[in-house]
Design a protein around this motif. Sequence first.
Motif, short mmCIF file in Angstrom:
data_model
loop_
_atom_site.label_atom_id
_atom_site.label_comp_id
_atom_site.label_asym_id
_atom_site.label_seq_id
_atom_site.Cartn_x
_atom_site.Cartn_y
_atom_site.Cartn_z
N LEU A 1 0.81 -1.22 0.00
CA LEU A 1 0.00 0.00 0.00
C LEU A 1 0.84 1.27 0.00
N LYS A 2 1.89 1.33 0.78
CA LYS A 2 2.65 2.57 0.89
C LYS A 2 3.71 2.71 -0.20
N TYR A 3 3.79 1.71 -1.09
CA TYR A 3 4.79 1.75 -2.16
C TYR A 3 4.20 1.92 -3.56
N VAL A 4 2.98 1.43 -3.78
CA VAL A 4 2.40 1.36 -5.12
C VAL A 4 1.27 2.39 -5.22
N TYR A 5 1.36 3.28 -6.22
CA TYR A 5 0.39 4.38 -6.28
C TYR A 5 -0.77 4.11 -7.22
N GLU A 6 -0.68 3.05 -8.05
CA GLU A 6 -1.79 2.68 -8.91
C GLU A 6 -1.65 1.22 -9.30
N TRP A 7 -2.79 0.61 -9.67
CA TRP A 7 -2.81 -0.82 -9.99
C TRP A 7 -3.55 -1.09 -11.28
N ASP A 8 -3.03 -2.05 -12.08
CA ASP A 8 -3.84 -2.70 -13.09
C ASP A 8 -4.66 -3.77 -12.36
N VAL A 9 -5.93 -3.46 -12.12
CA VAL A 9 -6.78 -4.40 -11.39
C VAL A 9 -7.15 -5.57 -12.28
N LEU A 10 -7.50 -5.29 -13.53
CA LEU A 10 -7.98 -6.31 -14.46
C LEU A 10 -7.16 -6.22 -15.75
N ASN A 11 -6.64 -7.37 -16.19
CA ASN A 11 -5.75 -7.38 -17.34
C ASN A 11 -6.30 -8.27 -18.46
N GLU A 12 -6.40 -7.71 -19.65
CA GLU A 12 -6.70 -8.42 -20.89
C GLU A 12 -7.98 -9.25 -20.84
N PRO A 13 -9.11 -8.68 -20.44
CA PRO A 13 -10.34 -9.47 -20.37
C PRO A 13 -10.88 -9.87 -21.74
N TYR A 14 -10.43 -9.22 -22.81
CA TYR A 14 -10.91 -9.58 -24.14
C TYR A 14 -10.54 -11.02 -24.49
N ILE B 1 -18.57 -10.36 -11.68
CA ILE B 1 -17.44 -10.66 -10.80
C ILE B 1 -16.33 -9.62 -10.96
N MET B 2 -16.25 -8.98 -12.13
CA MET B 2 -15.24 -7.94 -12.34
C MET B 2 -15.48 -6.76 -11.39
N ILE B 3 -16.74 -6.46 -11.14
CA ILE B 3 -17.08 -5.37 -10.21
C ILE B 3 -16.55 -5.68 -8.83
N ASP B 4 -16.68 -6.94 -8.41
CA ASP B 4 -16.19 -7.34 -7.09
C ASP B 4 -14.69 -7.12 -6.98
N TRP B 5 -13.97 -7.40 -8.06
CA TRP B 5 -12.50 -7.23 -8.01
C TRP B 5 -12.13 -5.77 -7.84
N PHE B 6 -12.80 -4.89 -8.55
CA PHE B 6 -12.50 -3.47 -8.41
C PHE B 6 -12.89 -2.95 -7.02
N ASN B 7 -14.02 -3.40 -6.50
CA ASN B 7 -14.44 -2.97 -5.17
C ASN B 7 -13.46 -3.45 -4.11
N GLU B 8 -12.97 -4.67 -4.26
CA GLU B 8 -11.99 -5.19 -3.30
C GLU B 8 -10.67 -4.43 -3.39
N ALA B 9 -10.27 -4.12 -4.62
CA ALA B 9 -9.05 -3.33 -4.79
C ALA B 9 -9.18 -1.96 -4.14
N ARG B 10 -10.34 -1.32 -4.31
CA ARG B 10 -10.56 -0.01 -3.71
C ARG B 10 -10.57 -0.10 -2.18
N LYS B 11 -11.14 -1.17 -1.65
CA LYS B 11 -11.22 -1.36 -0.20
C LYS B 11 -9.84 -1.30 0.43
N HIS B 12 -8.85 -1.87 -0.25
CA HIS B 12 -7.50 -1.96 0.32
C HIS B 12 -6.54 -0.93 -0.26
N ASN B 13 -6.99 -0.19 -1.27
CA ASN B 13 -6.16 0.86 -1.89
C ASN B 13 -7.02 2.11 -2.04
N PRO B 14 -7.34 2.77 -0.93
CA PRO B 14 -8.35 3.84 -0.97
C PRO B 14 -7.98 5.04 -1.83
#
Length: 290
Positions: free
Chosen positions: A76-89, A102-115
């Motif tokens: 958290l204190k080292y990474v300022y942005e994340w590729d949450v989802l990669n190459e879904p096509y 399920i993709m929505i859940d991944w983004f919500n979980e990422a936001r929960k831990h990376n506010p």
Amino acid sequence: MDLGRIGDWGSNHFGKIVALRGLRWLKQKNIPTRGHVMVWPGWDNLPALVSKQRNNPDPIPNIILKHIEDISKPTLKYVYEWDVLNEPYSNHDLMDIFGKKIMIDWFNEARKHNPDSLLYLNDYGILTEGGMNTAHQNDYEETCLFLLKNKAPLTGLGFQGHFTPPLTSPKTILRILDKYSKLGLPIKITEFDVDTKDESLQADFTRDFLYAAFSHPSVRGIQFWGFWEKQHWKPNAALYTSNWREKPNGKILKNLTKEKWWTKEKGINNQTGLFTRRAFYGDYQIDTSF
């Protein structure tokens, strides 16, 4: 936290301990770090703790959420942005089983831990292939609209940029960037390289692409996908040869980022104490003397 439990951080030579040591070093050197990738939802690219459940997929959604948590908290204190989802096509095995939501859940979980982090959807085929892969481009746009409509915290658009001849024209690059800028999100070129043995063509396209991307108001950054031939997934695309000869594309990058787009000014303030100049966007060191 169990250091060996953080699902597939890497081999014994590049596991959690080494990754965090590297992140600490980068932070000490004031080098910003982005995370790639939380979920790459095709069986061939999923971590073992997920893919081993292929024949018994029911536990997978919770495993994925725990995986996102496990890689988010230590970084958290080292990474300022994340590729949450990669190459879904082309990597949609999990969506085929559990549905697109399920993709929505991944983004919500990422936001929960990376506010405070920017959270990206990252994909290839948007700018490359002459800009003519409309099926891929349309799928990317539809996925973005689906996520935004369902209030997923998608806050950045990641376009890979692995170019091979025939190369996409700057005019087409700008047209595509204009198209996606209507989504109102920052765009980042996340994986730029130009794979050709023709060093002159490579340098010319690198220059033209950088000018096009830098000029566009929605583009927030361009990340090269390696720089040294001996440690590059496409050796011909490197900026430096194996003996550290700086190639023409490396000279172009240095000239643009350290000279043309690097504001250096000096002067004397006016009678009211003001000194003003137009400058490229960025952080500046200012020295004053009286």
